[in-house]
Design a protein around this motif. Structure first.
Motif, short mmCIF file in Angstrom:
data_model
loop_
_atom_site.label_atom_id
_atom_site.label_comp_id
_atom_site.label_asym_id
_atom_site.label_seq_id
_atom_site.Cartn_x
_atom_site.Cartn_y
_atom_site.Cartn_z
N MET A 1 19.75 -37.12 -45.56
CA MET A 1 19.42 -36.82 -44.17
C MET A 1 20.64 -36.96 -43.27
SD MET A 1 15.63 -38.53 -43.71
CE MET A 1 15.93 -38.85 -42.01
N GLY A 2 21.48 -37.95 -43.48
CA GLY A 2 22.65 -38.13 -42.65
C GLY A 2 22.34 -38.88 -41.37
N ILE A 3 23.29 -38.81 -40.40
CA ILE A 3 23.18 -39.53 -39.14
C ILE A 3 22.47 -38.65 -38.12
CG2 ILE A 3 24.46 -40.63 -37.26
CD1 ILE A 3 26.81 -40.93 -39.30
N GLU A 4 21.48 -39.22 -37.47
CA GLU A 4 20.76 -38.56 -36.39
C GLU A 4 20.73 -39.51 -35.20
OE1 GLU A 4 16.35 -36.68 -35.41
OE2 GLU A 4 16.65 -37.84 -37.23
N VAL A 5 21.02 -39.00 -34.01
CA VAL A 5 21.01 -39.83 -32.80
C VAL A 5 19.86 -39.36 -31.92
CG1 VAL A 5 22.31 -40.58 -30.77
CG2 VAL A 5 23.50 -40.19 -32.95
N ARG A 6 19.02 -40.35 -31.52
CA ARG A 6 17.84 -40.05 -30.70
C ARG A 6 17.75 -41.02 -29.53
NH1 ARG A 6 14.82 -40.08 -36.06
NH2 ARG A 6 13.94 -42.05 -35.38
N PRO A 7 17.03 -40.64 -28.47
CA PRO A 7 16.82 -41.57 -27.36
C PRO A 7 16.15 -42.85 -27.84
CG PRO A 7 16.16 -39.35 -26.73
CD PRO A 7 16.44 -39.32 -28.21
N ALA A 8 16.50 -43.97 -27.22
CA ALA A 8 16.00 -45.29 -27.61
C ALA A 8 14.62 -45.53 -27.00
CB ALA A 8 16.98 -46.36 -27.17
N THR A 9 13.62 -44.93 -27.60
CA THR A 9 12.25 -45.08 -27.11
C THR A 9 11.42 -46.01 -27.99
OG1 THR A 9 11.58 -43.10 -28.33
CG2 THR A 9 12.25 -42.80 -26.01
N GLU A 10 11.94 -46.40 -29.13
CA GLU A 10 11.23 -47.28 -30.06
C GLU A 10 11.76 -48.71 -29.93
OE1 GLU A 10 8.64 -46.38 -31.89
OE2 GLU A 10 8.82 -44.32 -31.15
N PHE A 11 11.01 -49.58 -29.28
CA PHE A 11 11.47 -50.94 -29.05
C PHE A 11 11.82 -51.66 -30.36
CE2 PHE A 11 10.50 -55.46 -29.13
CZ PHE A 11 11.47 -55.92 -28.25
N ASP A 12 11.02 -51.50 -31.38
CA ASP A 12 11.29 -52.21 -32.64
C ASP A 12 12.67 -51.85 -33.20
OD1 ASP A 12 8.88 -53.51 -32.48
OD2 ASP A 12 7.84 -52.13 -33.84
N ASP A 13 13.08 -50.60 -33.03
CA ASP A 13 14.40 -50.19 -33.51
C ASP A 13 15.51 -50.79 -32.64
OD1 ASP A 13 13.08 -48.79 -35.45
OD2 ASP A 13 13.37 -46.82 -34.52
N VAL A 14 15.28 -50.85 -31.32
CA VAL A 14 16.23 -51.49 -30.43
C VAL A 14 16.37 -52.96 -30.79
CG1 VAL A 14 16.74 -52.12 -28.03
CG2 VAL A 14 15.82 -49.85 -28.54
N ALA A 15 15.24 -53.62 -31.07
CA ALA A 15 15.25 -55.04 -31.41
C ALA A 15 16.03 -55.31 -32.69
CB ALA A 15 13.82 -55.57 -31.53
N VAL A 16 15.93 -54.42 -33.67
CA VAL A 16 16.70 -54.57 -34.91
C VAL A 16 18.19 -54.57 -34.61
CG1 VAL A 16 17.39 -53.33 -37.02
CG2 VAL A 16 14.97 -53.64 -36.49
N LEU A 17 18.61 -53.74 -33.67
CA LEU A 17 20.03 -53.57 -33.37
C LEU A 17 20.56 -54.59 -32.36
CD1 LEU A 17 19.85 -49.71 -33.13
CD2 LEU A 17 21.03 -51.01 -34.92
N LEU A 18 19.72 -55.01 -31.41
CA LEU A 18 20.22 -55.80 -30.29
C LEU A 18 19.51 -57.12 -30.06
CD1 LEU A 18 20.49 -52.93 -27.66
CD2 LEU A 18 22.31 -53.84 -29.10
N GLY A 19 18.42 -57.34 -30.75
CA GLY A 19 17.66 -58.56 -30.53
C GLY A 19 18.46 -59.80 -30.90
N PRO A 20 18.33 -60.85 -30.09
CA PRO A 20 19.07 -62.08 -30.38
C PRO A 20 18.51 -62.80 -31.60
CG PRO A 20 17.60 -62.41 -28.52
CD PRO A 20 17.52 -60.95 -28.88
N LYS A 21 19.37 -63.55 -32.27
CA LYS A 21 18.93 -64.32 -33.45
C LYS A 21 18.03 -65.48 -33.05
CE LYS A 21 22.83 -63.34 -36.48
NZ LYS A 21 23.63 -62.38 -35.81
N LYS A 22 18.29 -66.06 -31.89
CA LYS A 22 17.52 -67.20 -31.39
C LYS A 22 16.45 -66.68 -30.43
CE LYS A 22 18.19 -71.59 -29.02
NZ LYS A 22 19.15 -72.40 -28.26
N PRO A 23 15.17 -66.86 -30.73
CA PRO A 23 14.09 -66.29 -29.92
C PRO A 23 14.09 -66.69 -28.45
CG PRO A 23 13.22 -67.17 -31.97
CD PRO A 23 14.66 -67.59 -31.90
N THR A 24 14.63 -67.87 -28.10
CA THR A 24 14.63 -68.30 -26.71
C THR A 24 15.89 -67.89 -25.96
OG1 THR A 24 15.59 -70.41 -27.38
CG2 THR A 24 13.17 -70.30 -27.20
N SER A 25 16.73 -67.10 -26.58
CA SER A 25 18.01 -66.71 -26.03
C SER A 25 17.88 -65.94 -24.73
CB SER A 25 18.76 -65.87 -27.07
OG SER A 25 20.00 -65.47 -26.56
N ASN A 26 18.93 -66.02 -23.92
CA ASN A 26 19.00 -65.19 -22.71
C ASN A 26 20.19 -64.24 -22.80
OD1 ASN A 26 21.12 -67.01 -22.28
ND2 ASN A 26 20.82 -67.02 -20.07
#
Length: 193
Positions: free
Chosen positions: A1-26
């Protein structure tokens, strides 16, 4: 399939990429330039995630995501400058009165680097802005002149990276990151009068 770039509309995918390791983080979730400083400092844990979830439902969403064979592997924050803290930033100048978009964070998951994902993210962010009528897009990378940039500060990109993607330096800035000056790089997207 290769690389595809799409708008960030899926929160779960954003969380995989940017979510903090510590749940209480700011920290992280790429909010520091997207929302005001006070709100950014106050949001912690689930409230921070909820704010990002809300932004993913906005049009435009908070950025774009690169997928490799269907897996989220990279993130680029891109949004109209007027709706970011760059609108009020005293260190990053306004070149003119165009309603430009800002591209301020590029992140590729460990294990997926050096596969062209960063370039795909920049191209995808440019396309995303252009599709929504942006006359130009700006980035604020470091001018590291080939020197090594600390991995934790590399999210802004380098001048050379933006040049490869068709951006040109439009201004100096008063901002310094990781000991390197940041420059304002711009790419025109549509003809303006």
């Amino acid at each position: 399939m290769g690389i595809e770039v799409r708008p960030a509309t899926e929160f779960d995918d954003v969380a995989v990429l940017l979510g903090p390791k510590k749940p209480t983080s700011n920290v992280c979730f790429c909010l520091s330039y997207r929302i005001g400083s006070k709100e950014n400092q106050e949001l912690r844990g689930p409230a921070r995630a909820d704010r990002v979830r809300e932004l993913c439902r906005h049009d435009p969403p908070p950025g774009v995501i690169a997928y490799l064979d269907g897996d989220p592997v990279g993130w680029a924050a891109v949004h109209p400058r007027r709706d970011t803290t760059f609108a009020r930033n005293r260190l990053i100048p306004h070149v003119d009165d165009l309603d430009v978009w800002s591209l301020w964070c590029i992140r590729v998951r460990p294990g997926y680097r050096k596969q062209g994902i960063t370039h795909a993210l920049i191209d995808g962010a440019v396309a995303h802005a252009a599709e929504r009528g942006a006359p130009a897009i700006e980035g604020y990378p470091v001018d590291n002149r080939g020197e090594r940039v600390d991995q934790t500060m590399a999210y802004v990109g380098t001048k050379a990276l933006f040049e490869v993607s068709g951006f040109v330096q439009a201004a100096e800035t008063g901002s310094v990151l990781n000991g390197f000056p940041r420059v304002l790089m711009r790419r025109q997207l549509s003809s303006t009068s």
